[in-house]
Design an enzyme around this catalytic site. Structure first.
Site, PDB file in Angstrom:
ATOM      1  N   SER A  59      52.696  10.231  45.105  1.00  0.00           N
ATOM      2  CA  SER A  59      54.132  10.308  44.842  1.00  0.00           C
ATOM      3  C   SER A  59      54.940   9.440  45.794  1.00  0.00           C
ATOM      4  CB  SER A  59      54.598  11.766  44.923  1.00  0.00           C
ATOM      5  OG  SER A  59      53.991  12.535  43.911  1.00  0.00           O
ATOM      6  N   ARG A 254      51.565   9.342  55.809  1.00  0.00           N
ATOM      7  CA  ARG A 254      52.602   9.784  54.874  1.00  0.00           C
ATOM      8  C   ARG A 254      53.488  10.806  55.567  1.00  0.00           C
ATOM      9  NH1 ARG A 254      52.043  11.702  48.578  1.00  0.00           N
ATOM     10  NH2 ARG A 254      53.617  13.333  48.635  1.00  0.00           N
TER      11      ARG A 254
END
Length: 506
Positions: A59, A254
């Site tokens: 994502s 991330r």
């Protein structure tokens, strides 16, 4: 209203076999859109989104590429390139962390996700850190967070064994604690979960203890808990509570699932409902987790210039970003190229995700409430451009529950139908796509698949009258082509920094 971009997070185009919850679901709204509109497929993995060949998308990467309008070389690739080039040890932020521990006779604490999932971390980066500690002669310990979400649910023991081999060869880096990502990497302000990981790391307080990291994971399996849900466990013989003499390197690349634990460790804006008093260790993050954190960053962001939000602002367009809280960062921070602050004319409306342990218990999540809010905005104060993310296919897909994922797809489809009607009534162009696959491969009950896929995703365009307008979607498209397509459709010049090309042709 000029246009809406609807992102069906985790809605991939699979093989249509018994593992494919997307194909198994009843999706009349999506099917009607695909029939009436211009329809094609996009690649969302590997080099098409700035990742290594074959690496599944995620994502963060997906929204970053969508917003940038070009393929963005990912932070993970920058780290790997430095390791391969033999210059990893020259990184200034990492060197200062090792210097702090060395100067104060302390340790370096490595913490992050130990797996080969490639979504939040690479185990090769951790192994390089362990080797660097050995080269520097600095004592190091590891706080291992187990995956089971971007990897198979019981693959964690293998990754821990790989780490143990590296540690044995290096002579440092022993695992001090083991904890599932459910606790250590929450991103929805379930602070009580974060606190359990924090207590194990800082105070060596945990509900379990094991003789080794491998034994810790094995014991979790015996309790019925897979990798994601491993309860915080201390490893005997590694008495290493965090102190001010120590340094911390959080090696996840991330940001979104690393922020909460970093906030607690660094005592940043403590708005949780209990008291914490972390030691003033020297904390370094591998990448920038939040631009408001006053912390050293090993690999500062190389922010894409003129992302979609900036171009819309420069053209005096208003924009509205909507999602439920699980995907807040994706429609804001990542879509804006790593920028927290909204652009001029950008509004945000985030609906709380449901408070349930796992989303298979509520497959619809907050999609109905999110759609209600979007329709209200369209009717009352419609933006020029709406970007909305439906989280369900991804978040429920991660549970490995086929029937729940199927229900999630059907719930999203119902809401997509409602939203499409409102957008068409408001005279907006509609773009429907996904950032990566997930629910398109759920595995089997005996071997559930909880990770993303490398399957292509749909791209559907409908004109304000609900047709294809005579357009077709060209082959070979990627996520980087979405922003240029949207901009050209509403008559905004595409900046030179966007190297993507329109997906629509006549």
């Amino acid at each position: 209203m000029e246009a809406a971009l609807v992102i069906l997070d985790g809605w991939g185009l699979g093989d249509g076999d018994e593992t494919d919850a997307v194909a198994a679901a009843d999706t009349p709204a999506f099917d009607a859109l695909a029939e009436r509109g211009a329809t094609g497929q996009l690649e969302t993995h590997g080099r098409s989104v700035g990742l290594p060949d074959g690496q599944m998308g995620n994502s963060e990467v997906g929204h970053l590429n969508i917003g940038a309008g070009r393929v963005v070389k990912q932070d993970s690739t920058r780290v790997t390139d430095d390791i391969d080039a033999g210059v990893f040890a020259d990184n200034e932020a990492l060197a200062r962390a090792f210097d702090h521990a060395d100067d104060h006779d302390g340790r370096v604490h490595f913490m992050g996700l130990v797996s080969d999932g490639g979504v939040h971390s690479y185990q090769s980066h951790l192994h390089a850190l362990v080797d660097l500690a050995a080269e520097r002669g600095v004592e190091a310990v590891t706080h291992a967070f187990t995956d089971g979400r971007d990897t198979a649910p019981k693959s964690g023991v293998g990754f821990i064994e790989d780490l143990a081999a590296t540690v044995e060869e290096a002579g440092t880096g022993d695992v001090a604690t083991v904890c599932g990502r459910y606790y250590a990497m929450d991103r929805d302000e379930n602070w009580e979960r974060t606190k359990r990981a924090y207590d194990a790391i800082v105070h060596r307080e945990a509900p379990h203890e094991a003789d080794s990291a491998v034994a810790a994971v094995a014991a979790s399996y015996d309790r019925g808990d897979t990798d994601e849900y491993v309860e915080p466990t201390l490893v005997s013989g590694t008495d290493a509570p965090l102190s001010a003499d120590d340094a911390v390197v959080f090696f996840n690349f991330r940001a979104d699932r690393a922020r909460q634990l970093v906030r607690m460790l660094a005592d940043i804006d403590p708005d949780w409902a209990f008291e914490t008093d972390p030691p003033a260790a020297a904390l370094v993050t591998m990448t920038e987790y939040d631009e408001t954190f006053d912390l050293p960053v090993a690999y500062p962001p190389l922010a894409p210039e003129q992302p979609l939000g900036a171009v819309l602002a420069e053209s005096d367009r208003t924009q509205l970003r909507m999602a439920e809280s699980e995907k807040y960062a994706h429609v804001t921070y990542f879509l804006n190229g790593g920028r927290e602050v909204a652009f001029e004319g950008e509004r945000r409306d985030i609906v709380d995700s449901p408070d349930v342990p796992t989303y298979d218990e509520q497959p619809a999540m907050s999609a109905p409430e999110l759609t209600d809010a979007a329709i209200d905005h369209i009717g009352a104060d419609a933006p020029d451009v709406l970007v909305l993310n439906y989280a369900n296919p991804d978040m429920v897909g991660h549970t490995g529950d086929f029937e729940a994922a199927k229900a999630a797809i059907e719930a999203v489809d119902e809401q997509l139908g409602r939203l499409e009607s409102a957008i068409r009534e408001a005279g907006g162009h509609l773009f429907v796509t996904a950032d990566h696959g997930n629910a398109d491969d759920m595995g089997t009950p005996e071997a559930p698949h909880t990770a993303h896929t490398t399957n292509p995703v749909p791209f559907v365009y409908c004109t304000p009258d609900g047709t294809d307008g005579g357009y077709t979607v060209r082959d070979g498209g990627t996520l980087a082509d979405i922003a240029p397509t949207l901009l050209s459709t509403i008559g905004v010049d595409i900046p030179e920094t966007m190297t993507g090309e329109s997906l629509l042709e006549r």
